[in-house]
Design a protein around this motif. Structure first.
Motif, mmCIF file in Angstrom:
data_model
loop_
_atom_site.group_PDB
_atom_site.id
_atom_site.type_symbol
_atom_site.label_atom_id
_atom_site.label_comp_id
_atom_site.label_asym_id
_atom_site.label_seq_id
_atom_site.Cartn_x
_atom_site.Cartn_y
_atom_site.Cartn_z
ATOM 1 N N LYS A 150 -5.521 -10.330 -3.942
ATOM 2 C CA LYS A 150 -6.082 -10.098 -2.619
ATOM 3 C C LYS A 150 -6.763 -8.736 -2.519
ATOM 4 C CE LYS A 150 -2.769 -13.118 -0.310
ATOM 5 N NZ LYS A 150 -1.662 -13.211 0.697
ATOM 6 N N ARG A 151 -6.461 -7.852 -3.447
ATOM 7 C CA ARG A 151 -7.012 -6.500 -3.397
ATOM 8 C C ARG A 151 -8.002 -6.222 -4.530
ATOM 9 N NH1 ARG A 151 -2.482 -2.091 -2.734
ATOM 10 N NH2 ARG A 151 -4.402 -0.912 -2.374
ATOM 11 N N GLY A 152 -8.136 -7.164 -5.450
ATOM 12 C CA GLY A 152 -9.066 -6.975 -6.562
ATOM 13 C C GLY A 152 -8.622 -5.878 -7.515
ATOM 14 N N ILE A 153 -7.319 -5.736 -7.696
ATOM 15 C CA ILE A 153 -6.762 -4.692 -8.566
ATOM 16 C C ILE A 153 -6.035 -5.351 -9.738
ATOM 17 C CG2 ILE A 153 -5.077 -2.817 -8.714
ATOM 18 C CD1 ILE A 153 -5.644 -2.226 -5.774
ATOM 19 N N ASN A 154 -6.231 -4.802 -10.920
ATOM 20 C CA ASN A 154 -5.567 -5.304 -12.121
ATOM 21 C C ASN A 154 -4.747 -4.187 -12.761
ATOM 22 O OD1 ASN A 154 -6.077 -5.476 -15.420
ATOM 23 N ND2 ASN A 154 -5.317 -7.352 -14.497
ATOM 24 N N LEU A 155 -3.495 -4.508 -13.098
ATOM 25 C CA LEU A 155 -2.624 -3.564 -13.791
ATOM 26 C C LEU A 155 -2.161 -4.186 -15.093
ATOM 27 C CD1 LEU A 155 -1.454 -3.616 -10.474
ATOM 28 C CD2 LEU A 155 -0.825 -1.369 -11.331
ATOM 29 N N ARG A 156 -2.233 -3.413 -16.166
ATOM 30 C CA ARG A 156 -1.827 -3.899 -17.485
ATOM 31 C C ARG A 156 -0.849 -2.903 -18.114
ATOM 32 N NH1 ARG A 156 -7.069 -3.718 -17.280
ATOM 33 N NH2 ARG A 156 -7.314 -2.272 -19.019
ATOM 34 N N PHE A 157 0.345 -3.407 -18.413
ATOM 35 C CA PHE A 157 1.360 -2.591 -19.070
ATOM 36 C C PHE A 157 1.416 -2.978 -20.548
ATOM 37 C CE2 PHE A 157 2.631 -2.718 -14.644
ATOM 38 C CZ PHE A 157 3.093 -1.436 -14.388
ATOM 39 N N GLY A 179 0.780 -1.230 0.000
ATOM 40 C CA GLY A 179 0.000 0.000 0.000
ATOM 41 C C GLY A 179 0.808 1.275 0.000
ATOM 42 N N ALA A 180 2.142 1.183 -0.042
ATOM 43 C CA ALA A 180 2.983 2.383 0.053
ATOM 44 C C ALA A 180 2.792 3.329 -1.129
ATOM 45 C CB ALA A 180 4.449 1.973 0.170
ATOM 46 N N LEU A 181 2.373 2.786 -2.275
ATOM 47 C CA LEU A 181 2.201 3.618 -3.466
ATOM 48 C C LEU A 181 0.731 3.853 -3.818
ATOM 49 C CD1 LEU A 181 5.054 2.162 -5.711
ATOM 50 C CD2 LEU A 181 4.929 4.475 -4.773
ATOM 51 N N ASP A 182 -0.166 3.536 -2.920
ATOM 52 C CA ASP A 182 -1.596 3.664 -3.220
ATOM 53 C C ASP A 182 -2.010 5.093 -3.549
ATOM 54 O OD1 ASP A 182 -1.834 1.001 -2.857
ATOM 55 O OD2 ASP A 182 -3.163 1.079 -1.116
ATOM 56 N N GLY A 183 -1.291 6.083 -3.021
ATOM 57 C CA GLY A 183 -1.629 7.468 -3.311
ATOM 58 C C GLY A 183 -1.313 7.884 -4.736
ATOM 59 N N ILE A 184 -0.552 7.032 -5.445
ATOM 60 C CA ILE A 184 -0.180 7.337 -6.834
ATOM 61 C C ILE A 184 -0.803 6.316 -7.783
ATOM 62 C CG2 ILE A 184 1.741 7.816 -8.384
ATOM 63 C CD1 ILE A 184 3.513 8.006 -5.864
ATOM 64 N N VAL A 185 -0.349 5.095 -7.633
ATOM 65 C CA VAL A 185 -0.850 3.963 -8.416
ATOM 66 C C VAL A 185 -0.623 2.710 -7.560
ATOM 67 C CG1 VAL A 185 1.370 3.666 -9.598
ATOM 68 C CG2 VAL A 185 -0.695 2.761 -10.654
ATOM 69 N N PRO A 186 -1.579 1.809 -7.481
ATOM 70 C CA PRO A 186 -1.443 0.642 -6.588
ATOM 71 C C PRO A 186 -0.466 -0.407 -7.118
ATOM 72 C CG PRO A 186 -3.480 0.485 -7.809
ATOM 73 C CD PRO A 186 -2.882 1.822 -8.163
ATOM 74 N N LEU A 187 0.788 -0.006 -7.269
ATOM 75 C CA LEU A 187 1.826 -0.904 -7.775
ATOM 76 C C LEU A 187 2.408 -1.660 -6.594
ATOM 77 C CD1 LEU A 187 3.292 -1.725 -10.382
ATOM 78 C CD2 LEU A 187 4.963 0.065 -9.898
ATOM 79 N N ASP A 188 1.661 -2.647 -6.119
ATOM 80 C CA ASP A 188 1.990 -3.350 -4.877
ATOM 81 C C ASP A 188 2.907 -4.541 -5.140
ATOM 82 O OD1 ASP A 188 1.740 -3.074 -2.207
ATOM 83 O OD2 ASP A 188 -0.296 -3.844 -2.050
#
Length: 217
Positions: A184-191, A109-118
């Motif tokens: 676990k967070r229901g987040i999807n990232l696509r590059f 969660g350290a980058l949640d304020g920008i992008v959730p790149l966990d």
């Protein structure tokens, strides 16, 4: 007879010198062989979905070391949004709109304020390099890694897959889509990769963040 012995000794010396030269040459070649890691850069369009909402950003991803990566983010209007410098021990980032600088330790969660790149720096470098990730069950097709899945007991909390392999230069069969599911967070990232710098120069410039004087720390 003496002459024959002298010729034999001379030949033995030449053989030994030749053998030493060959062994030295082989040793030198081994030392000159490049390591598996080399600094590289990628341009990518980043889509991420969170809580039913989708976002689109432009990104530059610089692999500086096996455990160090920099990510520069821009809006679709090419306005600078954030610069992130991530290692295994340290997290730094600049928020250009808010004129803020942050430094601390990486973590969930350290980058949640920008992008959730966990993901960790090492995992992101492995993802961009198309290498199997540690502590995951990875699958390959014809020697090429295609996906890595969470295994029981792992704490990373994400799956990853590589798709859309482009046979044209400069990609030559590399994946141009990297999909990361933070399950676990229901987040999807696509590059979606659009450019590739195979030999990243000027590492000093990328390895530190230049903090403007008017930014709050």
């Amino acid at each position: 007879m003496k002459k024959q012995k002298l010729v034999s000794l001379h030949l033995n010396k030449l053989f030994c010198l030749g053998l030493i030269f060959i062994l030295t040459s082989c040793s030198s070649l081994e030392k000159k062989q490049p390591s598996e890691f080399s600094p590289q850069g990628f341009s990518a369009t980043l889509y991420y979905t969170e809580n039913g909402k989708s976002y689109k950003l432009k990104s530059e991803i610089y692999m500086l070391k096996p455990t160090a990566v920099r990510v520069d983010l821009r809006t679709q209007l090419d306005l600078p949004l954030a610069s992130i410098l991530l290692t295994e021990e340290k997290l730094e980032y600049l928020l250009y709109r808010d004129k803020k600088y942050f430094v601390g330790k990486p973590g969930p969660g350290a980058l949640d304020g920008i992008v959730p790149l966990d993901v960790s720096a090492a995992d992101l470098v492995s993802a961009m390099s198309e290498r199997p990730l540690k502590d995951k069950k990875c699958f390959q097709v014809k020697g090429v890694v295609t996906r890595c899945l969470e295994v029981l007991g792992s704490t990373s909390g994400f799956n990853i897959s590589w798709e859309k392999r482009n046979p044209d230069r400069p990609w030559l069969g590399r994946a141009t889509k990297i999909n990361i599911d933070l399950i676990k967070r229901g987040i999807n990232l696509r590059f979606y990769l659009t450019d590739w710098q195979k030999n990243l120069s000027n590492l000093e410039r990328f390895s530190s963040l230049q903090i403007p004087e008017d930014f709050n720390k």
